[in-house]
Write a protein that holds these residues in place. Structure first.
Motif, PDB file in Angstrom:
ATOM      1  N   LEU A  23       0.853  -1.180   0.000  1.00 56.45           N
ATOM      2  CA  LEU A  23       0.000   0.000   0.000  1.00 56.45           C
ATOM      3  C   LEU A  23       0.892   1.233   0.000  1.00 56.45           C
ATOM      4  O   LEU A  23       1.995   1.210   0.533  1.00 56.45           O
ATOM      5  CB  LEU A  23      -0.896   0.008   1.242  1.00 56.45           C
ATOM      6  CG  LEU A  23      -1.820  -1.204   1.390  1.00 56.45           C
ATOM      7  CD1 LEU A  23      -2.494  -1.198   2.751  1.00 56.45           C
ATOM      8  CD2 LEU A  23      -2.857  -1.230   0.286  1.00 56.45           C
ATOM      9  N   SER A  24       0.416   2.324  -0.575  1.00 55.40           N
ATOM     10  CA  SER A  24       1.216   3.547  -0.686  1.00 55.40           C
ATOM     11  C   SER A  24       1.216   4.323   0.628  1.00 55.40           C
ATOM     12  O   SER A  24       0.168   4.480   1.258  1.00 55.40           O
ATOM     13  CB  SER A  24       0.657   4.452  -1.782  1.00 55.40           C
ATOM     14  OG  SER A  24       0.730   3.808  -3.029  1.00 55.40           O
ATOM     15  N   PHE A  88      -2.948 -14.479   7.802  1.00 53.91           N
ATOM     16  CA  PHE A  88      -2.981 -13.207   7.088  1.00 53.91           C
ATOM     17  C   PHE A  88      -2.162 -13.342   5.814  1.00 53.91           C
ATOM     18  O   PHE A  88      -0.985 -13.692   5.859  1.00 53.91           O
ATOM     19  CB  PHE A  88      -2.381 -12.088   7.956  1.00 53.91           C
ATOM     20  CG  PHE A  88      -2.510 -10.723   7.333  1.00 53.91           C
ATOM     21  CD1 PHE A  88      -3.634  -9.954   7.552  1.00 53.91           C
ATOM     22  CD2 PHE A  88      -1.504 -10.200   6.530  1.00 53.91           C
ATOM     23  CE1 PHE A  88      -3.765  -8.695   6.986  1.00 53.91           C
ATOM     24  CE2 PHE A  88      -1.617  -8.949   5.953  1.00 53.91           C
ATOM     25  CZ  PHE A  88      -2.756  -8.193   6.188  1.00 53.91           C
ATOM     26  N   THR A  89      -2.793 -13.091   4.671  1.00 56.34           N
ATOM     27  CA  THR A  89      -2.109 -13.137   3.391  1.00 56.34           C
ATOM     28  C   THR A  89      -2.507 -11.903   2.588  1.00 56.34           C
ATOM     29  O   THR A  89      -3.697 -11.598   2.467  1.00 56.34           O
ATOM     30  CB  THR A  89      -2.509 -14.399   2.588  1.00 56.34           C
ATOM     31  OG1 THR A  89      -2.267 -15.549   3.388  1.00 56.34           O
ATOM     32  CG2 THR A  89      -1.716 -14.498   1.297  1.00 56.34           C
ATOM     33  N   MET A  90      -1.510 -11.220   2.059  1.00 56.26           N
ATOM     34  CA  MET A  90      -1.760 -10.043   1.241  1.00 56.26           C
ATOM     35  C   MET A  90      -0.731 -10.055   0.129  1.00 56.26           C
ATOM     36  O   MET A  90       0.426  -9.715   0.342  1.00 56.26           O
ATOM     37  CB  MET A  90      -1.639  -8.782   2.104  1.00 56.26           C
ATOM     38  CG  MET A  90      -2.129  -7.524   1.443  1.00 56.26           C
ATOM     39  SD  MET A  90      -2.187  -6.199   2.678  1.00 56.26           S
ATOM     40  CE  MET A  90      -3.062  -4.965   1.739  1.00 56.26           C
ATOM     41  N   ALA A  91      -1.161 -10.505  -1.056  1.00 56.86           N
ATOM     42  CA  ALA A  91      -0.243 -10.596  -2.195  1.00 56.86           C
ATOM     43  C   ALA A  91      -1.041 -10.620  -3.492  1.00 56.86           C
ATOM     44  O   ALA A  91      -2.167 -11.124  -3.529  1.00 56.86           O
ATOM     45  CB  ALA A  91       0.610 -11.862  -2.085  1.00 56.86           C
ATOM     46  N   GLY A  92      -0.461 -10.044  -4.511  1.00 57.17           N
ATOM     47  CA  GLY A  92      -1.064 -10.098  -5.835  1.00 57.17           C
ATOM     48  C   GLY A  92      -2.440  -9.465  -5.929  1.00 57.17           C
ATOM     49  O   GLY A  92      -3.264  -9.911  -6.721  1.00 57.17           O
ATOM     50  N   LYS A  94      -4.790  -9.642  -3.725  1.00 55.91           N
ATOM     51  CA  LYS A  94      -5.762 -10.397  -2.927  1.00 55.91           C
ATOM     52  C   LYS A  94      -5.371 -10.338  -1.449  1.00 55.91           C
ATOM     53  O   LYS A  94      -4.197 -10.346  -1.105  1.00 55.91           O
ATOM     54  CB  LYS A  94      -5.802 -11.861  -3.355  1.00 55.91           C
ATOM     55  CG  LYS A  94      -6.125 -12.061  -4.816  1.00 55.91           C
ATOM     56  CD  LYS A  94      -7.586 -11.975  -5.058  1.00 55.91           C
ATOM     57  CE  LYS A  94      -7.866 -12.333  -6.510  1.00 55.91           C
ATOM     58  NZ  LYS A  94      -9.116 -11.850  -6.971  1.00 55.91           N
ATOM     59  N   LEU A  95      -6.394 -10.325  -0.601  1.00 57.80           N
ATOM     60  CA  LEU A  95      -6.205 -10.216   0.833  1.00 57.80           C
ATOM     61  C   LEU A  95      -7.084 -11.243   1.521  1.00 57.80           C
ATOM     62  O   LEU A  95      -8.255 -11.397   1.167  1.00 57.80           O
ATOM     63  CB  LEU A  95      -6.611  -8.795   1.260  1.00 57.80           C
ATOM     64  CG  LEU A  95      -6.844  -8.468   2.704  1.00 57.80           C
ATOM     65  CD1 LEU A  95      -5.539  -8.595   3.483  1.00 57.80           C
ATOM     66  CD2 LEU A  95      -7.354  -7.037   2.818  1.00 57.80           C
ATOM     67  N   SER A  96      -6.541 -11.989   2.472  1.00 58.47           N
ATOM     68  CA  SER A  96      -7.366 -12.885   3.294  1.00 58.47           C
ATOM     69  C   SER A  96      -6.805 -12.865   4.708  1.00 58.47           C
ATOM     70  O   SER A  96      -5.602 -12.733   4.915  1.00 58.47           O
ATOM     71  CB  SER A  96      -7.397 -14.312   2.733  1.00 58.47           C
ATOM     72  OG  SER A  96      -6.134 -14.912   2.844  1.00 58.47           O
ATOM     73  N   ALA A  97      -7.710 -12.971   5.680  1.00 59.59           N
ATOM     74  CA  ALA A  97      -7.288 -12.920   7.074  1.00 59.59           C
ATOM     75  C   ALA A  97      -8.315 -13.619   7.952  1.00 59.59           C
ATOM     76  O   ALA A  97      -9.495 -13.654   7.638  1.00 59.59           O
ATOM     77  CB  ALA A  97      -7.118 -11.471   7.522  1.00 59.59           C
ATOM     78  N   GLY A 115     -10.606 -10.120   0.549  1.00 61.22           N
ATOM     79  CA  GLY A 115     -10.874  -8.920  -0.219  1.00 61.22           C
ATOM     80  C   GLY A 115      -9.795  -8.646  -1.242  1.00 61.22           C
ATOM     81  O   GLY A 115      -9.034  -9.546  -1.620  1.00 61.22           O
ATOM     82  N   THR A 116      -9.760  -7.415  -1.671  1.00 65.93           N
ATOM     83  CA  THR A 116      -8.814  -6.987  -2.697  1.00 65.93           C
ATOM     84  C   THR A 116      -8.115  -5.705  -2.242  1.00 65.93           C
ATOM     85  O   THR A 116      -8.590  -5.023  -1.329  1.00 65.93           O
ATOM     86  CB  THR A 116      -9.536  -6.707  -4.031  1.00 65.93           C
ATOM     87  OG1 THR A 116     -10.511  -5.692  -3.823  1.00 65.93           O
ATOM     88  CG2 THR A 116     -10.190  -7.969  -4.579  1.00 65.93           C
TER      89      THR A 116
END
Length: 157
Positions: A23-24, A88-92, A94-97, A115-116
Motif C-alpha cells: 500500500l502507498s 494473514f495473506t496479502m499478495a497479488g 488479494k487479501l485474506s485474514a 478482499g482486494t
C-alpha cells in the motif's frame, strides 16, 4: 575494475528483493461497517439489536512506507477494536485474514474474510462471531480504506 563490476552486478537483484509496501504511504481513511445477522441464533432479535455491535466511526491515519510493510495492524482496527490475526495473506491484489479481535463490549470476537487491494485502497469483507457473557452474536461487515493524500507536514519545535 572487473572485481568492482562483479560486486555491483548483484546489487539490482538485492534491491529488487527488498520488501516494498503493498500500500502507498500517506494519509488514509478507514471505514468499518458491521451488520448483526443473529443474536443467540435469532434473526428477529438481531433486527432489534443492531445497536449491540455499532460500526465504529471512520478515522484517518498517516502511514510511512515502513509501517505499511505489515498492514495487518490497521485491518479491522479502530480506536476501540484491536485484532490479532492467526492467518494473514496479502499478495497479488488479494487479501485474506482470520483471527481474533476485542473491544470494550465484546472481549471475544472472531473474524474471517477476504478482499482486494491496490496501492491506494483496500476492500475487505468478513464474517464473524462475538460473545459477551451469555450473548452470542453472528455478524458480517466490510472494512475499506483509501489513500486520500500526503501526510500533513509536522512542525519541528
Amino acid at each position: 575494475m572487473t572485481k568492482v563490476i562483479r560486486l555491483l552486478t548483484p546489487l539490482p537483484l538485492l534491491l529488487a528483493a527488498a520488501p516494498a509496501p503493498v500500500l502507498s504511504p500517506g494519509l488514509w481513511e478507514h471505514t468499518v461497517v458491521y451488520v448483526v445477522d443473529k443474536v443467540n441464533g435469532s434473526s428477529l432479535v438481531a433486527d432489534r439489536a443492531q445497536g449491540m455491535l455499532p460500526s465504529p466511526p471512520s478515522y484517518r491515519a498517516c502511514y510511512s512506507a515502513a509501517e505499511l510493510t505489515n498492514p495487518r495492524g490497521f485491518l479491522l482496527a479502530s480506536k476501540s477494536v484491536q485484532c490479532r490475526f492467526s492467518q494473514f495473506t496479502m499478495a497479488g491484489g488479494k487479501l485474506s485474514a482470520a483471527g481474533d479481535c476485542a473491544d470494550s463490549r465484546y472481549p471475544a470476537l472472531h473474524v474471517d474474510g477476504s478482499g482486494t487491494y491496490d496501492p491506494n485502497d483496500y476492500d475487505f469483507s468478513f464474517s464473524g462471531q462475538a460473545q459477551s457473557g451469555q450473548v452470542f452474536v453472528d455478524f458480517r461487515g466490510r472494512d475499506s480504506g483509501r489513500r486520500i493524500g500526503s501526510c500533513p507536514v509536522r512542525e519541528v519545535r
